[in-house]
Design an enzyme around this catalytic site. Structure first.
Site, short mmCIF file in Angstrom:
data_model
loop_
_atom_site.label_atom_id
_atom_site.label_comp_id
_atom_site.label_asym_id
_atom_site.label_seq_id
_atom_site.Cartn_x
_atom_site.Cartn_y
_atom_site.Cartn_z
N CYS A 180 -5.37 2.89 10.12
CA CYS A 180 -5.88 4.27 10.25
C CYS A 180 -7.39 4.25 10.37
O CYS A 180 -8.05 5.24 10.07
CB CYS A 180 -5.41 5.13 9.08
SG CYS A 180 -5.98 4.53 7.49
N PHE B 96 0.86 -1.20 0.00
CA PHE B 96 0.00 0.00 0.00
C PHE B 96 0.90 1.25 0.00
O PHE B 96 0.82 2.10 0.88
CB PHE B 96 -0.93 0.04 1.23
CG PHE B 96 -1.74 -1.23 1.42
CD1 PHE B 96 -2.87 -1.48 0.66
CD2 PHE B 96 -1.36 -2.18 2.38
CE1 PHE B 96 -3.62 -2.65 0.86
CE2 PHE B 96 -2.10 -3.33 2.59
CZ PHE B 96 -3.25 -3.57 1.82
N1 SAH Z 1 1.75 4.43 3.09
C1 SAH Z 1 1.26 5.50 2.25
C2 SAH Z 1 -0.23 5.71 2.40
C3 SAH Z 1 -1.08 4.49 2.09
S1 SAH Z 1 -2.72 4.89 1.69
C4 SAH Z 1 2.07 6.76 2.54
O1 SAH Z 1 2.88 6.78 3.49
O2 SAH Z 1 1.89 7.74 1.82
C5 SAH Z 1 -3.37 3.36 1.19
C6 SAH Z 1 -3.01 2.93 -0.23
O3 SAH Z 1 -3.57 1.62 -0.41
C7 SAH Z 1 -3.57 3.76 -1.36
O4 SAH Z 1 -2.50 4.20 -2.17
C8 SAH Z 1 -4.46 2.81 -2.17
O5 SAH Z 1 -4.34 3.00 -3.56
C9 SAH Z 1 -3.91 1.47 -1.79
N2 SAH Z 1 -4.84 0.33 -1.86
C10 SAH Z 1 -6.14 0.27 -1.48
N3 SAH Z 1 -6.62 -0.98 -1.61
C11 SAH Z 1 -5.60 -1.74 -2.10
C12 SAH Z 1 -5.46 -3.11 -2.43
N4 SAH Z 1 -6.47 -3.98 -2.28
N5 SAH Z 1 -4.26 -3.55 -2.86
C13 SAH Z 1 -3.23 -2.69 -3.01
N6 SAH Z 1 -3.31 -1.38 -2.70
C14 SAH Z 1 -4.47 -0.91 -2.25
#
Ligand code: SAH
Length: 403
Positions: free
Chosen positions: A346, A233
């Site tokens: 979160c 993510f």
């Molecule tokens: N760690 C990041 C913030 C993560 S936000 C930072 O420090 O900036 C969560 C992320 O999860 C988003 O980019 C979203 O696109 C991704 N996401 C959501 N569902 C997902 C899934 N099933 N598989 C992979 N990524 C996913």
């Protein structure tokens, strides 16, 4: 004068015995606690909140359509809620962040809603651009005053509105985005811990970047040296760049959003010191991809798991718990003996104790002997008012897998 008298008549009377949370300075008044509303307020109007015994408890923003029927601006019964009041709150928030100033960072959460005494108002600063998000009827009412006060801060060239969070619908408000002051530069770039990031303030998630993870990205930077890192993510690459800056041997980053990954790649290119072919990017669904990595016998020394908000409220907690358990289970399986997992939630609907239980369940099912060796929370520009535990949404654990 007529307007002032009308304002005096706008009163929200509580049912007997329903004043306790207000006496504890919790800023929300739920519809079930309301006995009657007088003076015909419309959404956004200030109402005097009065206990059944007639005591004036607070001045609050009324919201006709929301389960949260009013949000407290002030517990001072005599306070006048006007543009000057809003400006003072914004100045107070700015002053509280003065001690946090650090030349390595040009990004900061300026206004953190209820915890800064401004329910429904979020503002993040990226260099000379401020992104504001209004999500309550009261915030909407004082929009001009909020923008004026934000624009008056030294060095602000643009205020951009990202009032497109889904929660606005609960307050009877539609989405709205756009420039409110100045001009939006073609590219918004800011510094965190000396690293440059471009932020998509127009279409990125939240206001464009997750500033709440700043301290935790620094923690990962300090742990990354020589390690093989997996960042699940990854969004626009915050933890990835931090791990590379900390000397990671290699960082594999995964996200399902093509747009986020494209910006992550740009962010890496913005920091030439991190070049060197140590980054691998994967566009994939995390739940499937972690299983595939396991099938391919891949393993890592450090895994970062920072999923989206699976449980916005407690009502979603059960399904969310299964999702958290699943990703943590597979992350633990991919971890080498002695490796570290930095795992976050979160979700407001999952508190720290429940999150710890979920991770413990994942370790059990992964047959991993695991221990907590650190805990994470939001950076200090995201205060959590003690009277407002709902503000305590971001928690994380650093887990060491037994050898
Ligand atoms: N760690 C990041 C913030 C993560 S936000 C930072 O420090 O900036 C969560 C992320 O999860 C988003 O980019 C979203 O696109 C991704 N996401 C959501 N569902 C997902 C899934 N099933 N598989 C992979 N990524 C996913």
């Amino acid at each position: 004068m007529a307007e002032a008298r009308a304002a005096d008549r706008r009163v929200l009377r509580l049912k007997p015995g329903r004043e306790k949370s207000l006496r504890h300075r919790h800023p929300w008044i739920f519809s079930g606690a309301v006995d009657r509303v007088e003076g015909d307020p419309v959404s956004g109007d200030t109402v005097r909140v009065v206990a059944a015994d007639g005591t004036v408890l607070a001045q609050a923003a009324y919201s006709a359509d929301s389960q949260i029927r009013a949000r407290v601006w002030s517990f001072d019964a005599g306070a006048t809620i006007d543009a000057a009041f809003i400006r003072q709150r914004i100045e107070r928030a700015a002053a509280s962040r003065e001690p946090l100033r650090d030349p390595r960072h040009t990004g900061c959460r300026l206004l953190h809603g209820e915890s800064d005494g401004l329910p429904g108002v979020i503002a993040d600063r990226y260099g000379d651009v401020v992104v504001v998000q209004l999500s309550s009827a009261g915030a909407e009412r004082w929009r001009d005053a909020i923008v004026e006060a934000l624009a008056a801060a030294p060095g602000v060239a643009c205020v951009f509105e990202r009032s497109d969070a889904e929660v606005r619908a609960l307050e009877g408000l539609g989405p709205r985005t756009g420039v409110l002051h100045g001009q939006l530069p073609a590219s918004v770039v800011f510094l965190e811990d000396g690293l440059s990031y471009r932020v998509d303030v127009v279409a990125g998630q939240k206001t464009g970047f997750y500033l709440d993870q700043r301290d935790n990205r620094r923690a990962i930077r300090a742990l990354a040296s020589g390690r093989d890192v997996l960042n699940v993510f990854c969004y626009t690459g915050g933890f990835t760049l931090s791990a590379l800056a900390g000397g990671a041997a290699r960082v594999t980053s995964l996200d399902s959003s093509q747009g986020a990954l494209a910006l992550a790649g740009e962010n890496l290119a913005l920091n030439p010191a991190l070049a060197g072919g140590r980054a691998e990017w994967l566009e994939a669904d995390a739940f499937a991809a972690l299983r595939r990595m396991r099938d391919a016998a891949r393993s890592f020394d450090l895994v970062v798991l920072d999923p989206p908000k699976f449980a916005p409220t407690a009502a979603h907690a059960e399904r969310a718990a299964r999702a958290y358990k699943d990703v943590n289970l597979w992350a633990l399986k991919l971890l080498r003996p002695g490796g570290l997992l930095a795992t976050f939630s979160c979700s407001g609907g999952i508190d720290a104790a429940l999150f710890q239980k979920i991770v413990a369940g994942a370790a059990l099912d992964a047959h991993a002997d695991a221990a907590i060796v650190g805990r994470f929370g939001p950076s200090a520009d995201h205060p959590i008012a003690l009277a407002f535990p709902e503000g305590d949404y971001l928690k994380g654990l650093l887990i060491r897998k037994g050898a």
